[in-house]
Design a protein around this motif. Structure first.
Motif, PDB file in Angstrom:
ATOM      1  N   SER A  84       0.842  -1.201   0.000  1.00 57.39           N
ATOM      2  CA  SER A  84       0.000   0.000   0.000  1.00 57.39           C
ATOM      3  C   SER A  84       0.875   1.248   0.000  1.00 57.39           C
ATOM      4  N   GLY A  87       2.068   1.748  -3.530  1.00 59.17           N
ATOM      5  CA  GLY A  87       0.974   2.281  -4.338  1.00 59.17           C
ATOM      6  C   GLY A  87       0.704   3.749  -4.046  1.00 59.17           C
ATOM      7  N   LEU A  88       0.716   4.118  -2.768  1.00 58.69           N
ATOM      8  CA  LEU A  88       0.483   5.513  -2.383  1.00 58.69           C
ATOM      9  C   LEU A  88       1.586   6.426  -2.928  1.00 58.69           C
ATOM     10  N   SER A  91       1.588   6.462  -6.947  1.00 55.94           N
ATOM     11  CA  SER A  91       0.428   7.184  -7.490  1.00 55.94           C
ATOM     12  C   SER A  91       0.511   8.676  -7.161  1.00 55.94           C
ATOM     13  N   ASP A  92       1.012   9.018  -5.979  1.00 55.17           N
ATOM     14  CA  ASP A  92       1.179  10.420  -5.606  1.00 55.17           C
ATOM     15  C   ASP A  92       2.210  11.095  -6.500  1.00 55.17           C
ATOM     16  N   LYS A  96      -1.833  11.323  -9.034  1.00 53.49           N
ATOM     17  CA  LYS A  96      -3.119  10.618  -8.965  1.00 53.49           C
ATOM     18  C   LYS A  96      -3.152   9.715  -7.734  1.00 53.49           C
ATOM     19  N   LYS A  97      -2.937  10.320  -6.576  1.00 54.25           N
ATOM     20  CA  LYS A  97      -2.820   9.546  -5.338  1.00 54.25           C
ATOM     21  C   LYS A  97      -4.042   8.667  -5.111  1.00 54.25           C
ATOM     22  N   MET A  98      -3.780   7.385  -4.896  1.00 46.51           N
ATOM     23  CA  MET A  98      -4.839   6.409  -4.616  1.00 46.51           C
ATOM     24  C   MET A  98      -5.142   6.456  -3.116  1.00 46.51           C
ATOM     25  N   ARG A  99      -5.977   7.398  -2.738  1.00 47.96           N
ATOM     26  CA  ARG A  99      -6.263   7.649  -1.319  1.00 47.96           C
ATOM     27  C   ARG A  99      -6.903   6.449  -0.612  1.00 47.96           C
ATOM     28  N   LEU A 101      -5.912   3.640  -0.481  1.00 45.89           N
ATOM     29  CA  LEU A 101      -4.861   2.816   0.116  1.00 45.89           C
ATOM     30  C   LEU A 101      -4.422   3.333   1.484  1.00 45.89           C
TER      31      LEU A 101
END
Length: 134
Positions: A84, A87-88, A91-92, A96-99, A101
């Motif tokens: 996670s 991924g954070l 993506s950040d 396009k941060k996958m919040r 996660l």
């Protein structure tokens, strides 16, 4: 079960080295200092838990369910915690941060803590069995 945890521990260790090198070299210019530190935390915890998974697989006979649960806590905890974070951070870095996660990381950390508590309990049982009080 023992062999499975040994293999997963080896895979996690190998991936930690690859991800660590990737983070230190390929991502160095793409990540902020804070993102770099977060990524390194994920790698470090992944390696720690790859090693404890291997130790548990060697130490435990896996005759008790709690020993299997210990191994699975480390396996699942690494997936939730370290992956996670990866991924954070990634993506950040792309804006396009996958919040979603965000809450996964502490759940993974809790799973790792449970794994450690179970490891301590199980290793204490084994030590008591091997060295009964005289």
């Amino acid at each position: 079960m023992k062999e499975l945890f040994l293999v997963i521990g080896g895979i996690y260790g190998c991936l930690a080295v690859i991800f660590g090198a990737f983070g230190a070299h390929a991502l160095k210019k793409k990540l902020s200092e804070e993102q770099q530190k977060s990524f390194e935390t994920g790698v470090r915890y992944q390696m720690y838990h790859a090693l404890i998974l291997i130790v548990a697989a060697i130490a435990f006979p896996f005759r008790e369910v709690s020993q299997e649960i210990t191994g699975w806590c480390f396996v699942i905890g690494v997936l939730l915690f370290s992956f996670s974070i990866y991924g954070l951070v990634l993506s950040d870095a792309q804006g396009k941060k996958m919040r979603f996660l965000g809450p996964v990381t502490p759940l993974g950390g809790l799973t790792l803590v449970i794994g450690w508590v179970l490891f301590i309990i199980n290793i204490a049982k084994i030590a008591t069995y091997l060295n009964p009080a005289q």
